[in-house]
Write a protein that holds these residues in place. Structure first.
Motif, PDB file in Angstrom:
ATOM      1  N   TYR A   1      19.284 -31.511  48.990  1.00 54.14           N
ATOM      2  CA  TYR A   1      18.727 -32.800  48.579  1.00 54.14           C
ATOM      3  C   TYR A   1      19.806 -33.703  47.985  1.00 54.14           C
ATOM      4  O   TYR A   1      19.806 -34.927  48.213  1.00 54.14           O
TER       5      TYR A   1
ATOM      6  N   GLY B   1      16.381 -28.871  52.838  1.00 52.51           N
ATOM      7  CA  GLY B   1      16.036 -28.763  51.421  1.00 52.51           C
ATOM      8  C   GLY B   1      14.620 -28.261  51.225  1.00 52.51           C
ATOM      9  O   GLY B   1      14.362 -27.388  50.380  1.00 52.51           O
ATOM     10  N   TYR B   2      13.690 -28.764  52.025  1.00 54.76           N
ATOM     11  CA  TYR B   2      12.301 -28.322  51.900  1.00 54.76           C
ATOM     12  C   TYR B   2      12.151 -26.861  52.295  1.00 54.76           C
ATOM     13  O   TYR B   2      11.358 -26.121  51.676  1.00 54.76           O
TER      14      TYR B   2
ATOM     15  N   CYS C   1      12.889 -29.422  41.635  1.00 56.77           N
ATOM     16  CA  CYS C   1      13.834 -28.304  41.626  1.00 56.77           C
ATOM     17  C   CYS C   1      14.461 -28.096  40.251  1.00 56.77           C
ATOM     18  O   CYS C   1      14.537 -26.956  39.756  1.00 56.77           O
TER      19      CYS C   1
ATOM     20  N   ALA D   1      18.057 -25.541  47.566  1.00 59.64           N
ATOM     21  CA  ALA D   1      17.357 -26.796  47.848  1.00 59.64           C
ATOM     22  C   ALA D   1      18.070 -27.969  47.190  1.00 59.64           C
ATOM     23  O   ALA D   1      18.229 -29.045  47.791  1.00 59.64           O
TER      24      ALA D   1
ATOM     25  N   TYR E   1      15.677 -22.620  44.623  1.00 58.37           N
ATOM     26  CA  TYR E   1      15.824 -23.976  44.119  1.00 58.37           C
ATOM     27  C   TYR E   1      17.263 -24.470  44.127  1.00 58.37           C
ATOM     28  O   TYR E   1      17.517 -25.645  44.404  1.00 58.37           O
TER      29      TYR E   1
ATOM     30  N   GLN F   1      12.013 -34.582  44.953  1.00 53.65           N
ATOM     31  CA  GLN F   1      12.155 -33.146  45.154  1.00 53.65           C
ATOM     32  C   GLN F   1      13.180 -32.548  44.190  1.00 53.65           C
ATOM     33  O   GLN F   1      13.020 -31.409  43.733  1.00 53.65           O
TER      34      GLN F   1
ATOM     35  N   PHE G   1      14.186 -24.462  51.743  1.00 56.27           N
ATOM     36  CA  PHE G   1      14.555 -23.625  50.598  1.00 56.27           C
ATOM     37  C   PHE G   1      13.633 -23.850  49.407  1.00 56.27           C
ATOM     38  O   PHE G   1      13.300 -22.904  48.670  1.00 56.27           O
ATOM     39  N   LEU G   2      13.180 -25.071  49.198  1.00 49.09           N
ATOM     40  CA  LEU G   2      12.233 -25.347  48.121  1.00 49.09           C
ATOM     41  C   LEU G   2      10.948 -24.556  48.331  1.00 49.09           C
ATOM     42  O   LEU G   2      10.400 -23.965  47.391  1.00 49.09           O
TER      43      LEU G   2
END
Length: 360
Positions: A286, A270-271, A318, A282, A279, A314, A273-274
């Protein structure tokens, strides 16, 4: 009621030994201290609690020292602690109850080992360790460093936790030097040892060497599934540190060959892609992390925040970035339900207060 021998190996632990022994002294029936070469007041402090203090010449082998300490035990069960461990009050009460009620058919009690804490002293990184062992089973420690006892017999998983409260840092190369010494003696590392050797290389920023050994371990037929998954996560960290981001992402996905996704892996993806402002991707990872559950019997290194707080905070970011303020707000409130004192939650709460006031 069972009786307990506390067995410890120590060296230059004058800053923490008294704290440790004070936290457990009234629960154990015997305290055995094995000193491996202290030059401070460690043995003087130990003498305030026990007369069973033994010297053991250090031979670059933690298992040898621990097995020697176990050999001196005389009670029904053996408990081990490190000098910078403590038994917090709530866990003291639980251990007292366990001592009074433990069925003597139990051979091994596995307890949580809480290794790091947030600013409110809530554990955020923990794993299970064999902690209370029936002496008649003659359990033996294995491996010179990152020593452990194999799980067998009648095992009880307990919610009791030992808290690791380190005051000073261990030299980062201590364990690596032991591995290099035993390798120089011609020893071939077992799969578990190979995994921990790779981690020590990583901690010492020898990333290319760490990558080689992690790959060797991941590709080997032996080793625990949870160690394989952790190795994929650590391998990814090595690649990310070298700005080899695609290789890092591939290492994380590689963990899926061993078992279903762990929350820790989902948060790392997830991080990824964040950080690239992707988003929606991500969000997928998440939200998947939130479907994972902590397993009280797992041998894994478990980052507790990956199962609730990190995905919540997170996802707040997003959803805000894609313009869904309501959902972003809801996830921030969920983050606050876990950590109401957290600075990010409080900052976001004020942000949403101003936003909704301005848009009424």
């Amino acid at each position: 009621m069972i009786s307990i021998s506390l067995c410890m190996i120590v060296k230059d632990e004058e800053l923490v030994l008294g704290r440790c022994l004070n936290s457990v002294k009234n629960l154990v029936d015997e305290i055995i201290i094995v000193d491996t070469g202290s030059t401070d007041k460690t043995k003087e402090i130990a003498a305030l609690y026990t007369d069973k203090i033994y010297d053991f010449k250090w031979i670059n082998d933690f298992s040898a020292a621990r097995n020697y300490s176990f050999s001196k035990a005389t009670k029904d069960y053996i408990m081990w602690l490190d000098a910078d461990d403590v038994l917090l009050e709530e866990d003291y009460i639980k251990l007292q109850d366990l001592k009074e009620s433990l069925d003597e058919s139990v051979d091994m009690v596995v307890m949580k080992y809480n290794m790091s804490f947030d600013k409110n002293n809530n554990p955020c990184f923990s794993y299970n360790r064999e902690r209370l062992l029936k002496r008649s089973m003659n359990y033996k420690w294995l491996s010179e460093v990152h020593e452990a006892i194999s799980y067998y017999g009648n095992i009880l998983y307990s919610p009791i936790a030992i808290s690791h409260k380190k005051i000073r840092e261990t030299p980062v190369d201590r364990n690596l030097k032991i591995y290099e010494y035993i390798l120089s003696q011609g020893k071939k590392l077992a799969p578990r040892e190979e995994f921990y050797y790779a981690r020590e290389l990583m901690y010492n920023n020898r990333l290319d060497d760490a990558i080689e050994i992690f790959n060797s371990f991941i590709n080997s037929p032996g080793g625990l599934i949870e160690n394989k998954i952790s190795a994929c996560k650590d391998l990814a960290s090595c690649f990310f540190s070298q700005n080899k981001n695609l290789e890092g992402l591939q290492a994380l996905f590689r963990s899926f060959q061993f078992d279903e996704p762990r929350a820790e892996i989902c948060c790392d993806i997830g991080y990824y892609f964040l950080d690239r402002q992707e988003y929606n991707k991500a969000i997928f990872w998440y939200e998947l992390a939130l479907t994972r559950h902590l397993d009280s019997t797992s041998s894994a290194f478990q980052f507790v925040d990956c199962y609730n707080y990190i995905p919540y905070i997170q996802l707040c970011i997003c959803y805000d970035k894609i313009g869904n303020k309501q959902k972003s707000y809801e996830y921030n409130e969920l983050a606050g339900s876990v950590k109401p004192y957290d600075d990010y939650y409080i900052y976001n709460k004020n942000y949403f207060k101003n936003y909704f006031n301005d848009n009424q």
